[in-house]
Design an enzyme around this catalytic site. Structure first.
Site, mmCIF file in Angstrom:
data_model
loop_
_atom_site.group_PDB
_atom_site.id
_atom_site.type_symbol
_atom_site.label_atom_id
_atom_site.label_comp_id
_atom_site.label_asym_id
_atom_site.label_seq_id
_atom_site.Cartn_x
_atom_site.Cartn_y
_atom_site.Cartn_z
ATOM 1 N N LYS A 1 -12.721 2.125 11.833
ATOM 2 C CA LYS A 1 -11.362 2.494 12.229
ATOM 3 C C LYS A 1 -11.293 2.820 13.722
ATOM 4 C CE LYS A 1 -8.114 2.990 10.068
ATOM 5 N NZ LYS A 1 -6.989 2.032 9.816
ATOM 6 N N GLY B 1 0.813 -1.209 0.000
ATOM 7 C CA GLY B 1 0.000 0.000 0.000
ATOM 8 C C GLY B 1 0.847 1.260 0.000
ATOM 9 N N TRP C 1 -5.592 12.532 4.593
ATOM 10 C CA TRP C 1 -5.348 12.981 3.221
ATOM 11 C C TRP C 1 -4.031 12.442 2.670
ATOM 12 C CZ3 TRP C 1 -7.166 18.688 2.170
ATOM 13 C CH2 TRP C 1 -8.478 18.866 2.666
ATOM 14 N N TYR D 1 -16.678 3.720 7.549
ATOM 15 C CA TYR D 1 -15.205 3.702 7.541
ATOM 16 C C TYR D 1 -14.660 4.228 8.863
ATOM 17 C CZ TYR D 1 -10.412 5.176 6.579
ATOM 18 O OH TYR D 1 -9.053 5.390 6.662
ATOM 19 N N THR E 1 -7.072 7.247 11.437
ATOM 20 C CA THR E 1 -7.558 8.259 10.507
ATOM 21 C C THR E 1 -8.272 9.420 11.182
ATOM 22 O OG1 THR E 1 -9.137 8.589 8.673
ATOM 23 C CG2 THR E 1 -9.649 6.871 10.233
ATOM 24 N N ASP E 2 -8.305 10.553 10.477
ATOM 25 C CA ASP E 2 -9.090 11.712 10.902
ATOM 26 C C ASP E 2 -10.583 11.423 10.903
ATOM 27 O OD1 ASP E 2 -8.441 11.645 7.978
ATOM 28 O OD2 ASP E 2 -9.954 13.218 7.893
ATOM 29 N N THR F 1 -9.847 1.130 2.985
ATOM 30 C CA THR F 1 -9.903 2.595 2.933
ATOM 31 C C THR F 1 -10.889 3.140 1.908
ATOM 32 O OG1 THR F 1 -8.052 2.625 1.374
ATOM 33 C CG2 THR F 1 -7.516 2.820 3.720
ATOM 34 N N ALA G 1 -5.504 -1.734 5.646
ATOM 35 C CA ALA G 1 -6.801 -1.129 5.984
ATOM 36 C C ALA G 1 -7.752 -1.227 4.801
ATOM 37 C CB ALA G 1 -6.630 0.336 6.379
ATOM 38 N N ASP H 1 -3.690 -13.047 5.540
ATOM 39 C CA ASP H 1 -5.013 -12.470 5.722
ATOM 40 C C ASP H 1 -5.148 -12.083 7.193
ATOM 41 O OD1 ASP H 1 -7.671 -11.810 5.984
ATOM 42 O OD2 ASP H 1 -8.461 -13.753 5.334
#
Length: 290
Positions: free
Chosen positions: A128, A10, A149, A124, A100-101, A61, A59, A35
């Protein structure tokens, strides 16, 4: 150092492999090799490798798809991190987990600190946040790194999308009422490497939640304009499209995005001497994203 990296192909994972390979004994895996939603497979891999640190860069995403792929989102963003954290704890390893935000509502004025109340607005973000909570509960030696971002050389991201659209569109409507800090994937990886070194060298036991993202904060439309300006300067495109700032309402999406994704990065700077991502500097080599 023995470091296990998940999600190794990623945006962040590929940078981690590149940066850690010369200085650590690494086990880099993606979904084909491991996995993370398979508890038995995770425990077996961790027990066999016995890492000092596990860095989870895997993740789900796809923010809009997550609204329909609820079970998959929770499997990858919550169950997988929990299995990794439990396995880490079983071999006395630390786990560094990227979040994440989107765990925030985006309704706050000003920047979000690590202690602000979480209130995700979609599947999402909810999955998370559940992953954060699972990691914290399963392994005392944890670092949760919230970012926002993200862009880099690998995978799909906003920078690549803008460069592609710029070649076929003279005018683009880009959302101008959502604000955040673009963050270069290589800088996220570098931050995680600094933390990994500190943990493995016994220099830090400052576990917990940290924010890491880019400065200065901008809107998506402002970010797009900088991308186009750099692309023109570096002859990736002949001329910049006209950027029209539009509202979130004018660009409806299945999942709600936070209007405010500004993360306060002061704590990670104070604790680990890690500065915010300089995303404008990262765009100086914009041909690598084209």
């Amino acid at each position: 150092m023995r470091v296990m990296i998940t999600g190794c192909h990623g945006q962040v994972g590929s940078c981690l492999v590149e940066q850690l390979q010369p200085i650590a004994d690494i086990l880099a895996v993606d979904r084909v090799e491991l996995d993370i939603t398979n508890e038995v497979a995770v425990k077996s891999a961790v027990t066999a490798f016995k890492p000092d640190v596990i860095i989870n860069a895997a993740a789900h995403t796809a923010v809009d798809k997550a609204e329909d792929e609820v079970d998959l989102s929770y499997a990858i963003n919550c169950d997988g991190p929990r299995f990794l954290a439990e396995a880490a704890d079983s071999v006395n390893a630390s786990i560094l987990h990227i979040s994440t935000d989107y765990v925030f509502s985006g309704d706050k004025e000003g920047v979000y600190t690590e202690s602000d109340v979480t209130s995700p607005q979609g599947v999402y973000g909810e999955s998370k946040l559940a992953g954060e909570e699972a990691v914290i509960k399963a392994c005392q030696k944890h670092i949760i790194l919230r970012t926002a971002w993200v862009f880099g050389e690998q995978g799909n991201n906003f920078v690549k999308t803008m460069l592609r659209l710029a070649k076929t569109h003279g005018t683009l409507g880009i959302v101008g009422d959502q604000f955040g800090g673009p963050t270069y994937a290589g800088d996220i990886a570098a931050a995680l490497v600094v933390i990994t070194k500190a943990i493995c060298n016994g220099e830090s036991d400052k576990f917990g939640i940290y924010h890491f993202s880019g400065l200065p904060h901008v809107s998506w439309s402002q970010f797009a304009q900088v991308i186009f300006d750099e692309a023109v300067e570096q002859a990736i495109i002949q001329q910049s499209p006209v950027v029209n700032a539009i509202t979130t309402e004018e660009y409806p999406t299945p999942a709600k995005r936070p209007a405010n994704s500004k993360l306060d990065t002061g704590l990670i700077t104070e604790t680990f001497a890690i500065n915010a991502s300089d995303w404008k500097l990262a765009l100086r080599n914009i041909k690598t994203y084209a």
